[in-house]
Write an enzyme that holds these catalytic residues in place. Structure first.
Site, PDB file in Angstrom:
ATOM      1  N   ASP A 185      27.910 -12.240 -18.109  1.00 13.37           N
ATOM      2  CA  ASP A 185      29.181 -11.518 -17.952  1.00 13.37           C
ATOM      3  C   ASP A 185      29.330 -10.984 -16.528  1.00 13.37           C
ATOM      4  OD1 ASP A 185      30.210 -11.698 -20.667  1.00 13.37           O
ATOM      5  OD2 ASP A 185      28.422 -10.559 -21.180  1.00 13.37           O
ATOM      6  N   ASP A 235      22.620 -14.183 -14.926  1.00 16.57           N
ATOM      7  CA  ASP A 235      23.322 -13.266 -15.816  1.00 16.57           C
ATOM      8  C   ASP A 235      24.597 -14.001 -16.294  1.00 16.57           C
ATOM      9  OD1 ASP A 235      24.428 -10.812 -16.915  1.00 16.57           O
ATOM     10  OD2 ASP A 235      25.699 -10.751 -15.137  1.00 16.57           O
TER      11      ASP A 235
HETATM   12  C1  XBP Z   1      27.314  -7.561 -20.252  1.00 17.66           C
HETATM   13  C2  XBP Z   1      27.295  -6.654 -21.401  1.00 17.66           C
HETATM   14  C3  XBP Z   1      27.704  -7.126 -22.734  1.00 17.66           C
HETATM   15  C4  XBP Z   1      29.167  -7.454 -22.867  1.00 17.66           C
HETATM   16  C5  XBP Z   1      29.588  -7.482 -24.304  1.00 17.66           C
HETATM   17  O1  XBP Z   1      26.170  -8.367 -20.275  1.00 17.66           O
HETATM   18  O2  XBP Z   1      26.898  -5.521 -21.269  1.00 17.66           O
HETATM   19  O3  XBP Z   1      27.401  -6.091 -23.626  1.00 17.66           O
HETATM   20  O4  XBP Z   1      29.945  -6.464 -22.222  1.00 17.66           O
HETATM   21  O5  XBP Z   1      28.854  -8.380 -25.062  1.00 17.66           O
HETATM   22  P1  XBP Z   1      25.587  -9.247 -19.009  1.00 17.66           P
HETATM   23  P2  XBP Z   1      28.346  -7.994 -26.518  1.00 17.66           P
HETATM   24  O6  XBP Z   1      26.275  -8.870 -17.744  1.00 17.66           O
HETATM   25  O7  XBP Z   1      24.119  -8.918 -19.039  1.00 17.66           O
HETATM   26  O8  XBP Z   1      25.822 -10.684 -19.386  1.00 17.66           O
HETATM   27  O9  XBP Z   1      29.466  -7.302 -27.221  1.00 17.66           O
HETATM   28  O10 XBP Z   1      27.993  -9.314 -27.155  1.00 17.66           O
HETATM   29  O11 XBP Z   1      27.160  -7.083 -26.358  1.00 17.66           O
HETATM   30 MG    MG Z   2      26.772  -8.940 -15.715  1.00 17.21          MG
END
Ligand code: XBP
Ligand code: MG
Length: 260
Positions: free
Chosen positions: A11, A9
């Site tokens: 973020d 993953d």
């Molecule tokens: C985390 C998310 C993303 C980010 C924002 O994704 O939910 O939506 O918060 O990015 P993960 P965007 O943990 O799966 O990486 O604005 O580009 O959607």
């Molecule tokens: Mg995440």
């Protein structure tokens, strides 16, 4: 089945991007567009239940700005806001604003050395992934990942398993040959829904999420000189996420997956 690939993953897992990265960029985009929306730290924590930036904004508008949400141009306005937010986020990341979490760079190096295949499965926008990898690990690092599944390539975002299935299909690997690394409840649910054993490293926003079904829950991936804390899971002799540790956690994750 032997461990053949790691699927990361982004973020919260590779870097703590939400509070000081995405949130700040959303707020700046709102301000630039003349909107009075302001996502403070606790509110943003609640909004993270909705994955995907566009989906999150629409969810917020429905609750707090119904006039915006019901406007016939709402989808276009959200798309434009999101475009602006992505540019702001990419610029912030390019300035080196978001370092990788402990153990991430080390583990990627060790995994490559050990011949493990690497991939990414994230709900965030592809440009954000590239910007983070470039800034933190250099421009060649995107090529370390055989498959990068990101953003709108699947319509149903996490906690749906679709992004993991999309990645597995492209890697032509069964889920049991892989280990997912996640930081959140929705992320874990997505990975487990695709049948993947999963290691969780919690982040500030996610430490109270439900991590039932994780092979192990850690404070972070840790370093030899900076051990990780084990927050739940079987007692393990490994002080940090080494390749051997991941192989063992993968095995215990597989055992847990067998229905009793
Ligand atoms: C985390 C998310 C993303 C980010 C924002 O994704 O939910 O939506 O918060 O990015 P993960 P965007 O943990 O799966 O990486 O604005 O580009 O959607
Ligand atoms: Mg995440």
């Amino acid at each position: 089945m032997n461990l053949q690939a790691l699927i990361f993953d982004v973020d919260g897992t590779l870097a703590d991007t939400e509070r000081d990265g995405h949130r700040v960029s959303f707020n700046q985009a709102f301000k630039d567009a003349g909107l009075d929306w302001e996502w403070d730290v606790p509110l943003y924590g609640k909004l993270l239940e909705v994955t995907g930036g566009k989906e999150r904004m629409l969810h917020y508008a429905k609750q707090f700005d119904p006039e915006f949400a019901n406007h016939p141009d709402a989808t276009t306005r959200i798309a434009n806001l999101h475009k602006a937010k992505t540019q702001l986020y990419v610029d912030l990341v390019a300035r080196g604003g978001l370092p990788l979490r402990p153990g991430v760079a080390r583990l990627l190096r060790e995994a490559r050395h050990a011949g493990l295949r690497l991939a990414i499965a994230t709900t965030t926008t592809p440009e954000n992934v590239t910007a983070l990898l470039h800034a933190a690990l250099g421009p060649e690092s995107t090529s370390w990942f055989e498959v990068i599944g990101a953003g709108d390539v699947v319509p149903a975002k996490k906690p749906a398993p679709d992004i993991y299935n999309w990645v597995l299909e492209r890697m032509q690997l069964p889920p049991h040959a892989c280990l997912a690394l996640e930081d959140s409840g929705p992320g874990l649910k997505a990975a487990r829904g695709a049948g993947l054993p999963t290691v969780v490293t919690v982040s500030d926003y996610t430490r109270d999420h439900d991590f039932k079904g994780a092979a192990i829950v850690l404070s972070d991936l840790g370093e030899p000189q900076q051990p990780a804390q084990i927050l739940s899971g079987e007692v393990t002799p490994y002080p940090y996420a080494s390749i051997q540790a991941l192989r063992d956690w993968h095995t215990s994750g597989l055992i847990q997956s067998v229905p009793v």
